[in-house]
Design a protein around this motif. Structure first.
Motif, PDB file in Angstrom:
ATOM      1  N   MET A  49     -11.409  -3.834   8.706  1.00 52.58           N
ATOM      2  CA  MET A  49     -10.282  -3.580   7.364  1.00 52.58           C
ATOM      3  C   MET A  49      -9.162  -4.388   8.043  1.00 52.58           C
ATOM      4  O   MET A  49      -8.732  -4.159   9.176  1.00 52.58           O
ATOM      5  N   ASP A  50      -8.499  -5.395   7.150  1.00 53.43           N
ATOM      6  CA  ASP A  50      -7.388  -5.830   7.545  1.00 53.43           C
ATOM      7  C   ASP A  50      -5.961  -4.915   7.332  1.00 53.43           C
ATOM      8  O   ASP A  50      -6.341  -3.876   6.686  1.00 53.43           O
ATOM      9  N   LEU A  51      -4.832  -5.213   7.647  1.00 51.74           N
ATOM     10  CA  LEU A  51      -3.724  -4.554   7.508  1.00 51.74           C
ATOM     11  C   LEU A  51      -3.460  -4.421   6.201  1.00 51.74           C
ATOM     12  O   LEU A  51      -2.816  -3.448   5.668  1.00 51.74           O
ATOM     13  N   SER A  52      -3.745  -5.300   5.195  1.00 47.15           N
ATOM     14  CA  SER A  52      -3.355  -5.585   3.851  1.00 47.15           C
ATOM     15  C   SER A  52      -4.216  -4.285   3.158  1.00 47.15           C
ATOM     16  O   SER A  52      -3.686  -3.332   2.327  1.00 47.15           O
ATOM     17  N   ALA A  53      -5.589  -4.332   3.464  1.00 45.14           N
ATOM     18  CA  ALA A  53      -6.367  -3.373   2.892  1.00 45.14           C
ATOM     19  C   ALA A  53      -5.827  -1.837   3.515  1.00 45.14           C
ATOM     20  O   ALA A  53      -6.130  -0.896   2.691  1.00 45.14           O
ATOM     21  N   LEU A  54      -5.436  -1.698   4.807  1.00 44.25           N
ATOM     22  CA  LEU A  54      -5.056  -0.449   5.144  1.00 44.25           C
ATOM     23  C   LEU A  54      -3.806   0.039   4.176  1.00 44.25           C
ATOM     24  O   LEU A  54      -3.856   1.180   3.848  1.00 44.25           O
ATOM     25  N   ALA A  55      -2.886  -0.762   4.104  1.00 46.24           N
ATOM     26  CA  ALA A  55      -1.713  -0.481   3.319  1.00 46.24           C
ATOM     27  C   ALA A  55      -2.108  -0.066   2.019  1.00 46.24           C
ATOM     28  O   ALA A  55      -1.547   0.859   1.350  1.00 46.24           O
ATOM     29  N   ASP A  56      -3.157  -0.794   1.224  1.00 42.13           N
ATOM     30  CA  ASP A  56      -3.515  -0.353  -0.068  1.00 42.13           C
ATOM     31  C   ASP A  56      -3.987   0.986  -0.119  1.00 42.13           C
ATOM     32  O   ASP A  56      -3.715   1.707  -0.950  1.00 42.13           O
ATOM     33  N   ALA A  57      -4.782   1.313   0.920  1.00 43.86           N
ATOM     34  CA  ALA A  57      -5.512   2.622   1.088  1.00 43.86           C
ATOM     35  C   ALA A  57      -4.362   3.677   1.103  1.00 43.86           C
ATOM     36  O   ALA A  57      -4.496   4.712   0.506  1.00 43.86           O
ATOM     37  N   LEU A  58      -3.542   3.493   2.046  1.00 43.83           N
ATOM     38  CA  LEU A  58      -2.604   4.365   2.116  1.00 43.83           C
ATOM     39  C   LEU A  58      -1.720   4.729   0.887  1.00 43.83           C
ATOM     40  O   LEU A  58      -0.943   5.957   0.584  1.00 43.83           O
ATOM     41  N   SER A  59      -1.578   3.773  -0.046  1.00 46.87           N
ATOM     42  CA  SER A  59      -0.689   3.696  -0.810  1.00 46.87           C
ATOM     43  C   SER A  59      -1.242   4.733  -2.174  1.00 46.87           C
ATOM     44  O   SER A  59      -0.550   4.915  -3.153  1.00 46.87           O
ATOM     45  N   GLU A  60      -2.654   5.001  -1.973  1.00 49.85           N
ATOM     46  CA  GLU A  60      -3.419   5.529  -3.234  1.00 49.85           C
ATOM     47  C   GLU A  60      -2.753   6.937  -3.204  1.00 49.85           C
ATOM     48  O   GLU A  60      -2.674   7.591  -4.179  1.00 49.85           O
ATOM     49  N   ARG A  61      -1.958   7.766  -1.962  1.00 44.12           N
ATOM     50  CA  ARG A  61      -1.416   8.965  -2.238  1.00 44.12           C
ATOM     51  C   ARG A  61      -0.288   8.784  -1.549  1.00 44.12           C
ATOM     52  O   ARG A  61       0.041   9.233  -0.257  1.00 44.12           O
ATOM     53  N   PRO A  62       0.938   8.022  -2.162  1.00 45.05           N
ATOM     54  CA  PRO A  62       2.093   7.744  -1.123  1.00 45.05           C
ATOM     55  C   PRO A  62       3.050   8.723  -0.777  1.00 45.05           C
ATOM     56  O   PRO A  62       3.607   8.754   0.407  1.00 45.05           O
ATOM     57  N   GLU A  63       2.850   9.836  -1.426  1.00 45.00           N
ATOM     58  CA  GLU A  63       3.989  10.933  -1.378  1.00 45.00           C
ATOM     59  C   GLU A  63       3.076  11.924  -0.131  1.00 45.00           C
ATOM     60  O   GLU A  63       3.885  12.727   0.545  1.00 45.00           O
ATOM     61  N   GLU A  64       1.934  11.911   0.238  1.00 44.26           N
ATOM     62  CA  GLU A  64       1.395  12.605   1.613  1.00 44.26           C
ATOM     63  C   GLU A  64       1.992  12.229   2.867  1.00 44.26           C
ATOM     64  O   GLU A  64       2.308  11.160   2.967  1.00 44.26           O
ATOM     65  N   PRO A  65       2.299  13.273   3.690  1.00 44.09           N
ATOM     66  CA  PRO A  65       2.746  13.016   4.961  1.00 44.09           C
ATOM     67  C   PRO A  65       1.616  12.045   5.785  1.00 44.09           C
ATOM     68  O   PRO A  65       0.428  12.288   5.644  1.00 44.09           O
ATOM     69  N   MET A  66       2.080  11.129   6.486  1.00 43.47           N
ATOM     70  CA  MET A  66       1.344  10.251   7.304  1.00 43.47           C
ATOM     71  C   MET A  66       1.321  11.114   8.457  1.00 43.47           C
ATOM     72  O   MET A  66       1.997  11.447   9.201  1.00 43.47           O
ATOM     73  N   ALA A  67      -0.094  10.762   9.063  1.00 45.06           N
ATOM     74  CA  ALA A  67      -0.362  11.458  10.522  1.00 45.06           C
ATOM     75  C   ALA A  67      -1.184  10.488  11.187  1.00 45.06           C
ATOM     76  O   ALA A  67      -1.863   9.484  10.555  1.00 45.06           O
ATOM     77  N   LEU A  68      -1.440  10.720  12.463  1.00 45.68           N
ATOM     78  CA  LEU A  68      -2.498   9.720  13.220  1.00 45.68           C
ATOM     79  C   LEU A  68      -3.541   9.822  13.035  1.00 45.68           C
ATOM     80  O   LEU A  68      -4.300   9.088  12.867  1.00 45.68           O
ATOM     81  N   GLY A  69      -4.070  11.286  12.426  1.00 43.97           N
ATOM     82  CA  GLY A  69      -5.450  11.377  11.943  1.00 43.97           C
ATOM     83  C   GLY A  69      -5.985  10.485  11.078  1.00 43.97           C
ATOM     84  O   GLY A  69      -7.157  10.123  10.795  1.00 43.97           O
ATOM     85  N   VAL A  70      -5.053  10.253  10.084  1.00 43.79           N
ATOM     86  CA  VAL A  70      -5.132   9.638   9.008  1.00 43.79           C
ATOM     87  C   VAL A  70      -5.487   8.080   9.402  1.00 43.79           C
ATOM     88  O   VAL A  70      -6.514   7.383   8.662  1.00 43.79           O
ATOM     89  N   LEU A  71      -4.586   7.861  10.008  1.00 48.68           N
ATOM     90  CA  LEU A  71      -4.541   6.360  10.544  1.00 48.68           C
ATOM     91  C   LEU A  71      -5.995   6.073  11.345  1.00 48.68           C
ATOM     92  O   LEU A  71      -6.763   5.165  11.235  1.00 48.68           O
ATOM     93  N   LEU A  72      -6.262   6.874  12.299  1.00 48.32           N
ATOM     94  CA  LEU A  72      -7.718   6.961  13.051  1.00 48.32           C
ATOM     95  C   LEU A  72      -8.790   6.796  12.003  1.00 48.32           C
ATOM     96  O   LEU A  72      -9.695   6.062  12.494  1.00 48.32           O
TER      97      LEU A  72
END
Length: 62
Positions: free
Chosen positions: A1-24
């Motif tokens: 997964m490249d960084l752009s794809a990662l950003a796209d995946a995170l943008s699907e639910r932008p209001e949710e809190p970000m956590a290390l578990g999500v990133l991992l």
């Protein structure tokens, strides 16, 4: 997964809190992608973190 794809995946639910578990979970099996990600700012949402990743992809450094 490249960084752009990662950003796209995170943008699907932008209001949710970000956590290390999500990133991992999104970068499982891809240590190179994980190594390129910035630290997660305290209290950041997924949308805010996605924006930070997009700035890095565009080579804009904070």
């Amino acid at each position: 997964m490249d960084l752009s794809a990662l950003a796209d995946a995170l943008s699907e639910r932008p209001e949710e809190p970000m956590a290390l578990g999500v990133l991992l979970g999104l970068t499982v099996g891809e240590p190179a992608a994980l190594a390129q990600t910035p630290d997660i700012p305290e209290g950041a949402t997924k949308g805010e973190y996605a924006t930070l990743i997009r700035l890095i992809v565009m080579e804009v450094r904070p």
